[in-house]
Design an enzyme around this catalytic site. Structure first.
Site, PDB file in Angstrom:
ATOM      1  N   GLY A 107       0.789  -1.238   0.000  1.00 20.35           N
ATOM      2  CA  GLY A 107       0.000   0.000   0.000  1.00 20.35           C
ATOM      3  C   GLY A 107       0.816   1.280   0.000  1.00 20.35           C
ATOM      4  N   ALA A 111      -0.603   5.026   1.002  1.00 20.07           N
ATOM      5  CA  ALA A 111      -0.103   5.601   2.259  1.00 20.07           C
ATOM      6  C   ALA A 111       0.549   6.961   2.010  1.00 20.07           C
ATOM      7  CB  ALA A 111       0.883   4.646   2.924  1.00 20.07           C
ATOM      8  N   ASP A 152      -7.304  -0.225  -0.527  1.00 15.23           N
ATOM      9  CA  ASP A 152      -6.044   0.303   0.017  1.00 15.23           C
ATOM     10  C   ASP A 152      -6.264   1.625   0.738  1.00 15.23           C
ATOM     11  OD1 ASP A 152      -4.815  -1.832  -1.191  1.00 15.23           O
ATOM     12  OD2 ASP A 152      -3.233  -0.651  -2.133  1.00 15.23           O
TER      13      ASP A 152
HETATM   14  O1  PMV Z   1      -1.836  -2.185  -4.017  1.00 18.15           O
HETATM   15  P1  PMV Z   1      -1.737  -3.645  -3.967  1.00 18.15           P
HETATM   16  O2  PMV Z   1      -0.654  -4.243  -4.801  1.00 18.15           O
HETATM   17  O3  PMV Z   1      -1.809  -4.162  -2.578  1.00 18.15           O
HETATM   18  O4  PMV Z   1      -3.042  -4.259  -4.669  1.00 18.15           O
HETATM   19  C1  PMV Z   1      -4.323  -3.899  -4.291  1.00 18.15           C
HETATM   20  C2  PMV Z   1      -5.233  -5.040  -4.391  1.00 18.15           C
HETATM   21  C3  PMV Z   1      -5.879  -5.353  -5.728  1.00 18.15           C
HETATM   22  O5  PMV Z   1      -7.031  -6.118  -5.402  1.00 18.15           O
HETATM   23  C4  PMV Z   1      -4.945  -6.200  -6.582  1.00 18.15           C
HETATM   24  C5  PMV Z   1      -6.285  -4.121  -6.513  1.00 18.15           C
HETATM   25  C6  PMV Z   1      -7.422  -3.325  -5.884  1.00 18.15           C
HETATM   26  O6  PMV Z   1      -7.621  -2.186  -6.313  1.00 18.15           O
HETATM   27  O7  PMV Z   1      -8.134  -3.826  -5.013  1.00 18.15           O
END
Ligand code: PMV
Length: 313
Positions: A107, A111, A152
């Protein structure tokens, strides 16, 4: 004038990455051991409207006006100014630092956005609520991800474990029994927008197949919620293993991720999976506290470049 600073934690997705983009539930939790920090120093000698940005980790040192609008750091500053309807703020210098690995599924992008939004709004005398910071960071996330689910920015802005369904108000979760996690970085990374794009291409090529996998992942997230609320960490471990298998079917794992998952299993983890966008980034392993050190050592021996030990709940 004093400096204004704000931080935001990292995060892990415990269950449901990728499927969450297609409407399935997911569970994420903040990771307090790593953080992004934004520090604002007023510049009384400069003209109004002058904003200098420094982000050493991404070798950025520039005037806000010289950065493209889609630069994520510039976009976060502009989002804050836009929301506060301030065109020409008093001149300031913004310095951004982060201990969250970039593009590692922890994240970092969200963040950094949340820390900047908080620092800029505090400096201008109107600190954003968590809800405002989350909503504005979501807009910036679109630059990182293309089609973010919103998980996120939500978990990072609110700083609490969350059961999340895209487009619905977040449900913050009680974690009955502290969850011991070991987070191991493969040292390789693929931008989330790339893995999200690959999952989308596969979904377009064979929608029923992808939907079946998404539904199975969603069902695991629902089970995991019950296990977290009941303090059944053994069951959670098994659910994580199943989630990793389904992420393999979505083709977002990698040999490095699979090697770390296998090492965690051999060292006695209750379960392990990749976390975040995948094809690099981090593995999370859930374990009994007594086994944490041996799992950490096993992950380092299996090639992890960094290991973070943390407790959720
Ligand atoms: O930002 P990351 O790499 O933790 O990915 C987020 C999670 C996903 O499900 C892959 C994308 C999303 O927008 O939910």
């Amino acid at each position: 004038m004093p400096a204004f600073s704000a931080t935001a934690p990292g995060k892990v997705i415990l269950f449901g990455e990728h499927a969450v983009v297609y409407g399935q539930p997911a569970i994420a939790a903040p990771v307090a051991g790593v953080a992004a920090k934004a520090v604002i120093t007023p510049d009384i000698s400069a003209l109004k409207g002058r904003v200098l940005i420094e982000a050493p980790q991404i070798s950025l040192a520039a005037d806000l006006n010289d950065l493209p609008a889609d630069n994520p750091v510039a976009a976060a500053v502009s989002a804050a100014l836009g929301a506060l309807e301030i065109d020409q703020p008093p001149a300031f210098k913004l310095r951004v630092n982060s201990t969250i690995p970039i593009a590692g599924g922890l994240g970092s992008g969200a963040a950094v956005s949340v820390a900047i939004l908080r620092a800029v709004s505090a400096f201008l005398g109107h600190p954003f609520t968590d809800e405002q910071a989350s909503a504005l960071a979501f807009e910036v996330e679109k630059l990182h991800h293309g089609t973010p689910s919103g998980i996120d920015n939500t978990v990072i802005a609110f700083g609490k474990p969350v059961y999340f369904v895209k487009g619905q108000p977040p449900e913050f979760m009680r974690v009955e029994k502290p969850l011991q996690l070991v987070i191991a970085d493969t040292g390789k990374s693929t931008p989330t927008r790339v893995t999200v794009g690959a999952v989308r291409a596969a979904w377009q090529a064979d929608e029923p197949r992808s939907e079946r996998i998404f539904e199975k992942i969603g069902a695991l997230a629902k089970e995991a919620r019950k296990a977290l609320e009941a303090g059944d960490n053994e069951d959670l471990g098994l659910l994580m293993n199943s989630n990793h298998e389904l992420l393999l079917e979505l083709d977002v794992s990698s040999p490095e991720l699979d090697a770390l998952v296998a090492a965690a299993h051999s060292a006695g983890a209750l379960g392990a999976k990749l976390s975040g966008g995948g094809r690099g980034g981090n593995v999370i392993a859930v374990c009994d506290i007594a086994k944490r050190a041996q799992i950490r050592d096993a992950l380092l021996s299996a090639g992890a470049i960094q290991v973070i030990e943390t407790t959720i709940g």
